[in-house]
Design an enzyme around this catalytic site. Sequence first.
Site, PDB file in Angstrom:
ATOM      1  N   HIS A  12      36.304  45.358  40.879  1.00 17.11           N
ATOM      2  CA  HIS A  12      37.635  45.888  40.568  1.00 17.11           C
ATOM      3  C   HIS A  12      37.667  46.417  39.129  1.00 17.11           C
ATOM      4  O   HIS A  12      38.082  45.704  38.207  1.00 17.11           O
ATOM      5  CB  HIS A  12      38.697  44.807  40.759  1.00 17.11           C
ATOM      6  CG  HIS A  12      39.020  44.527  42.185  1.00 17.11           C
ATOM      7  ND1 HIS A  12      40.064  45.130  42.852  1.00 17.11           N
ATOM      8  CD2 HIS A  12      38.406  43.727  43.085  1.00 17.11           C
ATOM      9  CE1 HIS A  12      40.096  44.704  44.098  1.00 17.11           C
ATOM     10  NE2 HIS A  12      39.106  43.848  44.273  1.00 17.11           N
ATOM     11  N   GLU A  30      39.714  48.254  37.736  1.00 17.36           N
ATOM     12  CA  GLU A  30      41.080  48.277  37.187  1.00 17.36           C
ATOM     13  C   GLU A  30      41.442  46.963  36.498  1.00 17.36           C
ATOM     14  O   GLU A  30      42.412  46.912  35.724  1.00 17.36           O
ATOM     15  CB  GLU A  30      42.094  48.602  38.282  1.00 17.36           C
ATOM     16  CG  GLU A  30      42.477  47.483  39.226  1.00 17.36           C
ATOM     17  CD  GLU A  30      41.449  47.193  40.315  1.00 17.36           C
ATOM     18  OE1 GLU A  30      41.725  46.304  41.150  1.00 17.36           O
ATOM     19  OE2 GLU A  30      40.390  47.856  40.339  1.00 17.36           O
ATOM     20  N   CYS A  90      36.373  48.137  46.068  1.00 15.40           N
ATOM     21  CA  CYS A  90      36.309  46.912  46.859  1.00 15.40           C
ATOM     22  C   CYS A  90      36.498  47.229  48.349  1.00 15.40           C
ATOM     23  O   CYS A  90      35.585  47.768  48.973  1.00 15.40           O
ATOM     24  CB  CYS A  90      37.310  45.893  46.332  1.00 15.40           C
ATOM     25  SG  CYS A  90      36.963  44.211  46.923  1.00 15.40           S
TER      26      CYS A  90
END
Length: 249
Positions: free
Chosen positions: A209, A211, A114
């Site tokens: 993202h 994660e 990002c």
Amino acid sequence: MSRPVIGISTYQDPARWGVWEMPAVLLPAAYPRLVRAAGGLAVLLPPDDAEDAAGDTVAALDGLVIAGGADVEPARYGAAADPRTGPPARERDAWEMALIRAAIDRQVPLLGICRGMQLLNVALGGTLIQHLEDHTGGLGVFGSHPVTPVAGTAYADAVPETTMVPAYHHQAVDRLGAGLVASAHAPDGTVEALELPDHGSLVLGVQWHPEMGQDTRVMAALVRAAGERAAPARRTPDPSSRAPRTPVN
């Protein structure tokens, strides 16, 4: 076999825990959790002096992740701030840009997430779109949208099909930095991944993202590249560590 050491940038913010309220070095726990799930050993990199410490920090790593977060200051790419652009994080910009440049110079595999992708683009002379709509799920809520890879890229090698990704951003890449190519797009044309081909190590940025999802393939690509870079050094014996030979009479 030792796991590749993957450094993740962190940032300083005010925080509260127990009876304490003071500046803290922060990173969402999802980042090191994803590194572990992809087979790496995560280490957190507190902010340091950009001029003196970035090279030594990167030299100790097998791979580097630049985490998401605040907007990049528009002055870094020669633009005036849009009213919707967040306040500058100048020390963080300087530190993470120094890490990015050190990783590229030393051919340490790099993943920007990002903000990290946007900063990679700016570090190589690119510019950003300062505001766009519909790339979040609302204030403080991750959205989801499809991302389609560009055939023949390192990202497409890792994730060959269109996938739904968790996204939370209002800025994006505009003009690509020197040597960078787009390697994935959203349906509206937004550049969702970019990379530096023919560099000698993986240099990849993703606008979403990873994660916050279950797909480990992007991080696994970084860990794999980090492991390949580290393997020759681990196979080379250290002469100082060799036991002395016992004389034979």
